[in-house]
Design an enzyme around this catalytic site. Structure first.
Site, mmCIF file in Angstrom:
data_model
loop_
_atom_site.group_PDB
_atom_site.id
_atom_site.type_symbol
_atom_site.label_atom_id
_atom_site.label_comp_id
_atom_site.label_asym_id
_atom_site.label_seq_id
_atom_site.Cartn_x
_atom_site.Cartn_y
_atom_site.Cartn_z
ATOM 1 C CB THR A 66 26.521 9.090 14.039
ATOM 2 O OG1 THR A 66 25.253 9.281 13.446
ATOM 3 C CG2 THR A 66 27.214 7.925 13.377
ATOM 4 C CB SER A 113 22.203 16.258 16.508
ATOM 5 O OG SER A 113 22.140 16.077 15.117
ATOM 6 C CB THR A 148 26.947 14.974 11.685
ATOM 7 O OG1 THR A 148 26.075 14.005 11.107
ATOM 8 C CG2 THR A 148 28.199 14.320 12.218
ATOM 9 C CG ASP A 149 21.435 14.432 11.064
ATOM 10 O OD1 ASP A 149 22.381 14.206 10.284
ATOM 11 O OD2 ASP A 149 20.530 13.603 11.284
HETATM 12 N N1 ASP Z 1 21.267 11.325 12.985
HETATM 13 C C1 ASP Z 1 22.574 11.522 13.559
HETATM 14 C C2 ASP Z 1 22.530 12.733 14.476
HETATM 15 O O1 ASP Z 1 22.536 13.841 14.038
HETATM 16 C C3 ASP Z 1 23.553 11.703 12.491
HETATM 17 C C4 ASP Z 1 24.970 11.843 12.937
HETATM 18 O O2 ASP Z 1 25.310 12.016 14.096
HETATM 19 O O3 ASP Z 1 25.818 11.797 12.046
HETATM 20 O O4 ASP Z 1 22.522 12.532 15.651
#
Ligand code: ASP
Length: 385
Positions: A66, A113, A148-149
């Site tokens: 993200t 991710s 973040t995932d």
């Molecule tokens: N779906 C995103 C990821 O993990 C979520 C994020 O980055 O917050 O790449």
């Protein structure tokens, strides 16, 4: 000497042109360890900032997420595309970074991710050791931009495998770069600032988001949407930021329950699968996972590693066949205490972190009882004292 050439010389790495596509070549060369015959990856430098010799040096591995996400709407925080913006644009969006540090960047991937995998994290760990831990390294710290995932997984893996005092900081964002009040730019500035801070040395890998610093072994994503999602509920944050100045609550220390691994001779990480227990869980998925190639299995137990009576024969059969089964907790908190026999207890490691430790244990050739000791001995030492 310019940072780029110093970096390349220090790590024994070759700079190469930008990757044509994310995930592209794993260019290799025997460099990181003279005692190893395993080919080590080479850094693909895709961005270099102007060099100011009075500033420290940071390397950024950009992987997407993200923080590099984009949406047509500036209020959209759920339906954007992750992993669109490249490392150069990320850095240029925060000019203050170049007042803090010189930057060499590598676009390791550019994806959400969920698609970061064992090949990518093993490659990053090897590159990090080569860049940060070489005797004559001129790199002060490493930053990994990440979705973040699965951020906690990469951060924990780096914590276990980067074997020197230089900081590794993993950073992400909960709002895409196009959102009103996007959190990525401030998070990235804080991440590079802490990565080059002398006070950050010898703390292992850290997670930086939302003005907080968490130690990677203990920090997890706890909320699917909120900015304060990364927390170490029991252990707490190790520090934070005020006006972009990092501070730490305690002197440098390492997590009691962290184990260290040398990845130099590892060429791939074995398949380890995670199954979650629940009412009616019959664990027939255990032999199915083994048939599909799993060399170890983690069960996210319903409480402190608990799972159904019906699952027990499947667990025993897998253990008898030499497949380590680690019982963790799907609550993502507390510990599964040592059992001493049968399935292995995860201690304080949640299911996804247990998986990574089991992968490294198997990849370094540990047998069943050695793996049990790795997971159980430290906590057993406290409980038996
Ligand atoms: N779906 C995103 C990821 O993990 C979520 C994020 O980055 O917050 O790449």
């Amino acid at each position: 000497m310019k940072f780029t050439s110093t970096l390349v010389a220090a790590a024994g790495l070759l700079a190469s042109p930008a990757l044509a596509a994310p995930y592209a070549q794993l260019q290799t060369r025997n460099t990181t360890s003279s005692s190893s015959t395993v080919e080590q990856p080479v850094l693909n430098v895709t961005y270099t900032s102007p060099v100011n010799s009075s500033l420290p040096n940071v390397v950024i591995f950009a992987t997407g997420g993200t923080i590099a996400g984009s949406s047509a709407s500036n209020t959209d925080t759920t339906k954007y595309t992750a992993g669109v913006v490249g490392i150069e644009a990320l850095v240029q969006a925060v000019p203050n970074i170049l007042n803090v540090t010189n930057v060499v960047g590598s676009q390791v991937a550019n994806t959400g991710s969920v698609n970061i995998n064992s090949t990518i994290i093993l490659r990053m760990a090897k590159l990090a050791n080569g860049i940060l831990c070489a005797e004559n390294s001129t790199t002060d710290g490493l930053v990994i931009t990440h979705g973040t995932d699965t951020l906690e997984e990469t951060a924990f893996f780096m914590d276990m495998t980067v074997n020197c005092k230089s900081p590794v900081v993993v950073v992400g964002a909960m709002r895409p770069s196009t959102a009103i009040s996007a959190d990525g730019p401030a998070n990235l500035l804080e991440a590079v600032t802490v990565a080059v801070s002398p006070a950050a040395r010898n703390r292992g890998a850290m997670i930086v988001l939302n003005d907080r610093i968490g130690q990677a072994t203990y920090t997890s994503k706890t909320n699917a949407n909120s900015l304060d999602t990364f927390q170490a509920i029991e252990q707490g944050y190790i520090g934070g930021f005020l006006s972009n100045k990092p501070f730490f609550y305690y002197p440098a220390s390492q997590p009691t329950f962290k184990n260290k691994f040398d990845v130099t001779n590892i060429t791939e990480l074995p398949q380890v699968d995670v199954l979650i227990s629940y009412q009616n869980f019959d664990a027939a998925l255990i032999p199915a996972a083994v048939k599909a190639g799993a060399k170890g299995i983690v069960i996210g137990g319903t409480g402190a590693g608990s799972t159904t009576d019906v699952a027990q024969p499947y667990i025993e059969a897998a253990l008898a066949a030499g497949i380590p089964i680690v019982l963790s907790s799907k609550t993502n908190g507390g510990a599964v205490p040592p059992s001493g026999s049968g399935a292995i207890s995860s201690g304080f490691l949640n299911p996804v972190k247990s998986r990574l430790q089991l992968q490294l244990a198997l990849a370094t050739g540990m047998g069943m009882e050695e793996i049990r000791g790795l997971f159980e001995d430290k906590l057993a030492g406290y409980l038996e004292a």
